[in-house]
Design a protein around this motif. Sequence first.
Motif, PDB file in Angstrom:
ATOM      1  N   GLN A 117      83.780  64.405  48.181  1.00 55.84           N
ATOM      2  CA  GLN A 117      85.087  63.621  47.744  1.00 55.84           C
ATOM      3  C   GLN A 117      84.812  62.106  47.737  1.00 55.84           C
ATOM      4  O   GLN A 117      85.276  61.607  46.568  1.00 55.84           O
ATOM      5  N   THR A 120      81.955  61.049  44.668  1.00 56.49           N
ATOM      6  CA  THR A 120      82.080  61.472  43.325  1.00 56.49           C
ATOM      7  C   THR A 120      81.604  60.481  42.392  1.00 56.49           C
ATOM      8  O   THR A 120      80.769  60.897  41.441  1.00 56.49           O
ATOM      9  N   ALA A 121      82.154  59.399  42.503  1.00 60.34           N
ATOM     10  CA  ALA A 121      81.753  58.313  41.672  1.00 60.34           C
ATOM     11  C   ALA A 121      80.547  57.994  41.700  1.00 60.34           C
ATOM     12  O   ALA A 121      79.929  57.724  40.552  1.00 60.34           O
ATOM     13  N   ASP A 128      84.097  59.982  33.333  1.00 59.60           N
ATOM     14  CA  ASP A 128      85.449  59.434  33.424  1.00 59.60           C
ATOM     15  C   ASP A 128      86.328  60.040  33.872  1.00 59.60           C
ATOM     16  O   ASP A 128      87.295  59.451  34.864  1.00 59.60           O
ATOM     17  N   GLY A 129      86.475  61.583  33.593  1.00 60.80           N
ATOM     18  CA  GLY A 129      87.670  62.140  34.009  1.00 60.80           C
ATOM     19  C   GLY A 129      87.741  62.589  35.524  1.00 60.80           C
ATOM     20  O   GLY A 129      86.789  62.413  36.154  1.00 60.80           O
ATOM     21  N   LYS A 130      88.784  63.194  35.936  1.00 60.23           N
ATOM     22  CA  LYS A 130      89.002  63.766  37.193  1.00 60.23           C
ATOM     23  C   LYS A 130      88.080  65.117  37.393  1.00 60.23           C
ATOM     24  O   LYS A 130      88.327  66.012  36.220  1.00 60.23           O
ATOM     25  N   LEU A 131      87.416  65.359  38.298  1.00 59.48           N
ATOM     26  CA  LEU A 131      86.542  66.378  38.481  1.00 59.48           C
ATOM     27  C   LEU A 131      86.927  67.273  39.819  1.00 59.48           C
ATOM     28  O   LEU A 131      87.103  66.910  40.899  1.00 59.48           O
ATOM     29  N   TRP A 150      80.430  71.229  39.102  1.00 52.81           N
ATOM     30  CA  TRP A 150      81.785  70.191  39.123  1.00 52.81           C
ATOM     31  C   TRP A 150      82.214  70.878  37.386  1.00 52.81           C
ATOM     32  O   TRP A 150      81.669  71.286  36.627  1.00 52.81           O
ATOM     33  N   ASN A 152      85.873  69.899  34.801  1.00 52.48           N
ATOM     34  CA  ASN A 152      86.678  68.894  34.437  1.00 52.48           C
ATOM     35  C   ASN A 152      88.199  69.456  34.900  1.00 52.48           C
ATOM     36  O   ASN A 152      88.590  70.718  34.337  1.00 52.48           O
ATOM     37  N   GLU A 153      88.890  68.764  35.721  1.00 48.22           N
ATOM     38  CA  GLU A 153      90.097  69.330  36.391  1.00 48.22           C
ATOM     39  C   GLU A 153      91.117  69.476  35.370  1.00 48.22           C
ATOM     40  O   GLU A 153      91.861  70.340  35.494  1.00 48.22           O
ATOM     41  N   ASN A 154      91.037  68.620  34.256  1.00 50.41           N
ATOM     42  CA  ASN A 154      92.317  68.336  33.249  1.00 50.41           C
ATOM     43  C   ASN A 154      92.122  69.919  32.660  1.00 50.41           C
ATOM     44  O   ASN A 154      92.911  70.681  32.257  1.00 50.41           O
TER      45      ASN A 154
END
Length: 439
Positions: A117, A120-121, A128-131, A150, A152-154
């Motif tokens: 966590q 991650t970056a 760019d998105g939240k993973l 991983w 894409n959380e969205n």
Amino acid sequence: MTSITMNNWQQALKERLPGNLKTLFQANARAQLLRQVNTVLLVYDERLYDLSNGSWRQLNQDIESEWAASIAAAAVELLNHEVMERSVLLLLPAPEFIATTISMPGVARENLRSALQLQTAVLLPSHDGKLAFAVNTAASHSDRTDVVLWMNENRLDALFDAFVAQGLFLASVMPRALAAASQTADSGELQVEDGDAASLTQLAFSNGVLTQWLQIDKADLEDELLRRQWLEAAAAKPSAALTRQSLQSAQAWVDLARNVVANRDYSFIPAGAQAVRKQMEKGKRLVGAGIAAAVVMLLGVSPFLLQSLQARSLLADLAEQRELSAAARADQAVVRDFEQRWGVLTEFPAQNISATMLQLQAVLSPSVLTSLEVDEGSVQIEGESDDPQSLLQRLEQDSMFTGVDFARATNNNRYYIDLRLSTVDFDGYRQRYFPEVRR
């Protein structure tokens, strides 16, 4: 008031448990949710299949924003309504996921998720998105590397919301290729190849642990060089214990349907599904809290006992506040120590002088190079050319070089050019690891 106190007490108890026990409780919570799965759906070549009977519906995915809604609409058409409480496991193609291989020596298994966590970056800087990520924290392969998946959380949340809108409960999302691993025992070597019209994915398992994830678009296999590289990377070492599983059609997945189960470690559970599970647990806690409240009322006749319980509750809250931040700081300290001890070596910019020389030779030919100096990515070259200006333009157009300019005026076709290697960043390296050093 009693239910809040009971909830705080249970949370405080979980926080005080050793790291390995906390991981066990979290795994059990995931396992409880995955055990509720009674429907397995599969996306294959823009179709949604019900693996219980092989029936399918076409997906309408012309518009990217309707991706999740199209799958949910096909699901509600596909499933019969005799089963009232559907808990769905959705198997998606491999391109929906990103796989990375990480090695974190010195990080305890129970702290692996916290370390990921925080990094991650660094591991996926271009995303760019939240993973959301999934990793096997229970076991590691002998070479101490881990495969992290991983998503894409969205997109994961959009799927859950779309299924809810259709009256279905999406319990978990999982890479399609991993479903084949549930067909074999955890011992020995297993190679799974999953192919459809667009992509080819190969997974390798050793004693039940995922050790390799390879993926390529089939269009790239038309390039002979890429095809040869894929064949070399996908070639398995000969072994008597190696089992190969090839699934190149939707029918092959339908034939596996009876044995497909969710992978506990690599299943992506939507935040909405986790919230539903917590709400159910809260209902159970409220029942227990009601019983506890009745007991407290009976014991409340003794003021001294009540004061003793209040004092213990206050002391427990105080200890909880002191320990809540201790675990996070300890995890951060482990990761920072790892980065400081190893990152200064592993991330030192490699100038690759041999590759630079070969590239310069290709660009400069037939011009003559008489002098070359390389210092931390800065390159100075000197030589003779019939057309120095054209030579400068060719260097500017090469992706390996940047900041190309004449160091001084040419004289009798002799050139002096300064440039920098675009493949290294010494300034960023020093800023990260030696910010106090000034040049």
